[in-house]
Design an enzyme around this catalytic site. Structure first.
Site: not given
Length: 199
Positions: A41-43, A46
Site C-alpha cells: 500500500h503506497c501512501v 493513497n
C-alpha cells in the site's frame, strides 16, 4: 463450494470481502479490498500497488528518479561554475562556500541529492523482488504462504523463471493472475506438507 469439480477450502475465501481470493492476492486493511498480486500500500498515491498498476508505479519511480538526478546534476554544475566556488571534494567546504554565495541553489542541491539517493534505494527495493518473480509483500512475508513452499515445507518459488524472463513477464505479461485456475490454486496453496526424506 465446488467449481470445476474441485472443492474450495474455506481459507481461500476472504472473509472481509466475501469473495474467492485470486492466487497471490491480499486483503488491504487500508483500502478494505482484496488486491490481485498485492505488492504494497503506497501512501504517495493513497492506494494499493498490485496487478493493475504495478508497472505504472515502477515507471513513476523511474521517471521521478531520473528527474531528480537531472536536477541534482545541474544544481551541482551551476554551483561549480560559480566564480569563487571551492572544488566539490571535500564536500563540506564546497557546500559551505556555495551556501554563503548561493544559499537557495545550495539548498536545492542538497534536497535533490537526498531525495535522489533514497528514491534509488526504493527503486532497487522494487526491482529485486521482480527479478525473483515475487512481489514485495511475498518477498517480506513469503514464509506464511503455502504456495511459496514445496511439499516438504521448504521455501520454493514456483513463479521464478529466471531474471530475464521474470522481467519480461512483469513488463509484458503473457497471463493474468486475476482469474486463476481453481485446481492450480488448490494444488499450490493446500498441498499437504510431507516429512523431509531421509538423507
Amino acid at each position: 463450494s465446488l467449481e470445476r469439480g474441485v472443492e474450495i477450502p474455506a481459507d481461500m475465501v476472504c472473509w472481509s470481502c466475501g469473495v474467492l481470493r485470486p492466487l497471490r492476492a491480499h486483503h488491504c486493511a487500508v483500502c478494505d479490498e482484496c488486491v490481485p498480486r498485492f505488492d504494497h500500500h503506497c501512501v504517495w498515491i493513497n492506494r494499493c500497488v498490485g496487478a493493475h498498476n504495478h508497472r505504472q508505479f515502477l515507471l513513476f519511480l523511474a521517471l521521478t528518479f531520473g528527474s531528480l538526478a537531472f536536477c541534482t546534476r545541474h544544481s551541482w554544475l551551476a554551483l561549480s561554475l560559480s566564480a569563487n566556488a571551492a572544488p566539490l571534494f571535500p564536500l563540506l567546504p564546497f557546500l559551505a562556500t556555495s551556501f554563503a554565495q548561493r544559499p537557495f541553489a545550495t539548498t536545492l542541491l542538497v534536497l535533490h541529492a537526498v531525495h535522489t539517493a533514497w528514491l534509488l534505494l526504493l527503486l532497487a527495493a522494487q526491482l529485486r523482488p521482480i527479478a525473483r518473480g515475487l512481489t514485495s509483500h511475498e518477498a517480506e512475508r513469503g514464509t506464511k504462504y503455502r504456495y511459496l513452499h514445496d511439499r516438504y515445507g521448504r521455501f520454493h518459488n514456483p513463479f521464478d523463471r529466471g531474471t530475464r524472463t521474470n522481467f519480461r513477464e512483469f513488463f509484458c505479461p503473457s497471463h493474468s493472475w486475476d482469474t486463476p485456475d481453481i485446481a492450480q490454486f488448490v494444488e499450490l496453496n493446500m498441498a499437504p506438507v510431507e516429512p523431509l526424506p531421509p538423507p
